[in-house]
Design an enzyme around this catalytic site. Structure first.
Site, short mmCIF file in Angstrom:
data_model
loop_
_atom_site.label_atom_id
_atom_site.label_comp_id
_atom_site.label_asym_id
_atom_site.label_seq_id
_atom_site.Cartn_x
_atom_site.Cartn_y
_atom_site.Cartn_z
N HIS A 155 -19.80 9.97 -4.08
CA HIS A 155 -18.78 9.38 -3.21
C HIS A 155 -18.26 10.42 -2.21
CE1 HIS A 155 -15.31 6.24 -3.18
NE2 HIS A 155 -15.33 6.89 -2.04
N LEU A 163 -18.63 11.38 5.10
CA LEU A 163 -19.08 12.41 6.06
C LEU A 163 -18.67 12.10 7.49
CD1 LEU A 163 -22.63 13.28 4.64
CD2 LEU A 163 -20.51 14.59 4.43
N ARG A 164 -18.18 10.87 7.74
CA ARG A 164 -17.56 10.48 9.03
C ARG A 164 -18.50 10.42 10.22
NH1 ARG A 164 -13.81 8.38 6.09
NH2 ARG A 164 -12.07 9.72 5.51
N ASP A 186 -16.71 0.69 0.44
CA ASP A 186 -15.59 1.56 0.08
C ASP A 186 -14.61 1.80 1.23
OD1 ASP A 186 -14.16 3.36 -1.75
OD2 ASP A 186 -14.63 4.79 -0.17
N ASP A 228 -14.77 11.57 -3.76
CA ASP A 228 -14.09 10.78 -2.72
C ASP A 228 -13.58 11.72 -1.62
OD1 ASP A 228 -13.15 8.70 -1.22
OD2 ASP A 228 -11.57 8.10 -2.59
N HIS A 232 -9.85 13.91 7.16
CA HIS A 232 -9.15 13.23 8.24
C HIS A 232 -8.68 14.27 9.26
CE1 HIS A 232 -9.12 9.21 6.66
NE2 HIS A 232 -8.64 9.62 5.50
#
Ligand code: DOR
Ligand code: ZN
Length: 421
Positions: free
Chosen positions: A52, A55-56, A146, A299, A303
């Site tokens: 989980h 990687l954006r 997710d 997870d 950000h």
């Protein structure tokens, strides 16, 4: 290709031995000409596998890229990560998952295994092209919306039926959305005191129970993402006993941090599902030890500063995990090295269907491994992390256990604590 001789490693924390790495494998061939690495006292583990990881890329390369996230993963001891589908655009087509997979190959620091979205655009209504993603070069086996729950039971049932054909798995973000409207943190005495809207445990448990029943009915595989409550653990225990094909993961932060962290109003502690209570943590640790929870997953949720360092109500949920997971679990999970290998490498590799990962570093196995100094302590400096973001809740903490070397197919991705590329 260089041949490496790792001298004096402690295999899984046990007996000392030498490991020879040649042609991408651990071998017992001749050590002549090998580059010798003094690994005296370092613990050798199979390379860690994260089920989980966010990687954006594509879309939010300002927060993380496949390359920066891969580097963070390698530094954390990982040799494979499953890249979540909530990118921009969403990874709901063969084209996008192949793009992520190729970016992972190009970075060359860990194996990046894309997760495909369950529904188009994570919209929860129309099934994405699951078969095309499974048949693509990325060979997707895990599907997840997710960040969002597949809330419609009919859609969830169809998804389970579809992936059963190729032994795929639906990884559910268990959150009944009607019970978490406006939610800001765990619903309990702390949320009441702080005046923040609550995310009740039952919103998770209702979906875990429903999906266990659905998976049992269909006979397909369900994986529960980031389990966070004692009640979910009880439901999982029941489901496993009943023969449901269900697996589950817990994050390092849900094993350590409580909802009391919100008293600081520091949005670095805002995460979804929210941090729960000390009783939940005790249940999660026990479940991880007895196998009711199969795996630790990070997870890892990078950000950008403007999305995270703002007022609690507006901050995006999520925290970094890849570079600190092993240390947090070593310090707080109550597991020995063999159990850590089980929960952070062998079992997640099996769930993800990654045959070259999760194999103990013994002759014949692929040389995907990590070497940890259990004595070393290191201080978490958010600005020194390899991730493209800095939203770690562990800033300033001194953590035990430092990754010294990581090898992917016999080549170092981390050498003496530094990424090689
Ligand atoms: O805290 C979270 N962050 N939980 C999720 O489910 C999604 C993730 C993200 O993408 O940032
Ligand atoms: Zn999630």
């Amino acid at each position: 290709m260089t041949t490496y001789l790792l001298k004096g490693v402690s295999l899984l924390g046990r007996d000392r031995t030498d490991l020879l790495l040649a042609d991408g494998r651990i071998t017992d061939a001749s050590t002549a000409g090998a580059e010798v690495i003094d690994a005296d006292g370092l613990v050798a583990l199979p390379g860690l596998v994260d089920l989980h990881t966010h990687l954006r890329e594509p879309g939010r390369e300002d927060a993380e890229t496949v390359e920066s996230g891969s580097r963070a993963a390698a530094l954390g001891g990982y040799t494979a990560v499953c890249a979540m589908a909530n990118t921009e655009p969403v990874a709901d087509t063969a084209g996008v998952v192949e793009q992520v997979w190729r970016l992972g190959r190009a970075a060359g620091l860990v194996d990046v295994q894309p997760v495909g979205a369950v529904t188009v655009g994570l919209g929860g209504e129309q099934l994405a092209e699951l078969g095309a993603m499974a048949g693509s070069a990325a060979r997707v086996r895990i599907f997840s919306d997710d960040g969002h729950c597949v809330a419609d039971p009919r859609v969830m049932r169809r998804a389970l039926e579809y992936v059963k054909a190729f032994d795929g798995v639906i990884a559910q973000h268990a959150e009944e959305p009607r019970l978490t409207v406006g939610a800001q943190m765990h619903e309990g005495s702390v949320s009441v005191r702080l005046g923040l809207a609550g995310w009740p445990a039952v919103a998770e448990e209702a979906i875990v129970a429903r999906d266990a029943l659905l998976a049992g009915h269909v006979g397909a595989r369900l994986h529960v993402c980031h389990v966070s409550t004692a009640g979910s653990v009880e439901i999982l225990r029941w489901a496993k006993r009943s023969g449901v094909r269900v697996t589950a993961e817990v994050t390092p932060h849900h094993l350590l941090l409580t909802d009391a962290s919100a008293e600081s109003y520091d949005p670095v502690f805002k995460v979804n599902p929210p941090l729960r209570t000390a009783e939940d943590i005790a249940a999660l640790r026990a479940a991880l030890a007895d196998g009711t929870i199969d795996a630790v997953a990070t997870d890892h949720a990078p950000h950008a500063v403007e999305d995270k360092e703002c007022e609690w109500d507006y901050a995006r949920p999520g925290m970094l995990g890849l570079e600190t997971a092993l240390s947090i679990v070593y310090q707080n999970g109550g597991l020995d090295w063999d159990q850590i290998a089980e929960r952070m490498s062998r079992t997640p590799a099996r769930i993800a269907g990654l045959a070259d990962h999760g194999r103990d570093p013994v002759p014949g196995a692929p040389a995907n491994l990590t070497l940890v100094d259990p004595q070393a302590r290191w201080r978490v400096d958010p600005t020194a992390l390899a991730s493209g973001s800095r939203n770690t809740p562990y800033a300033g903490m001194a953590l035990p256990g430092r990754v010294v070397h990581t090898f992917l197919r016999g080549e170092p991705t981390v050498f003496e604590g530094k990424a090689t590329r």
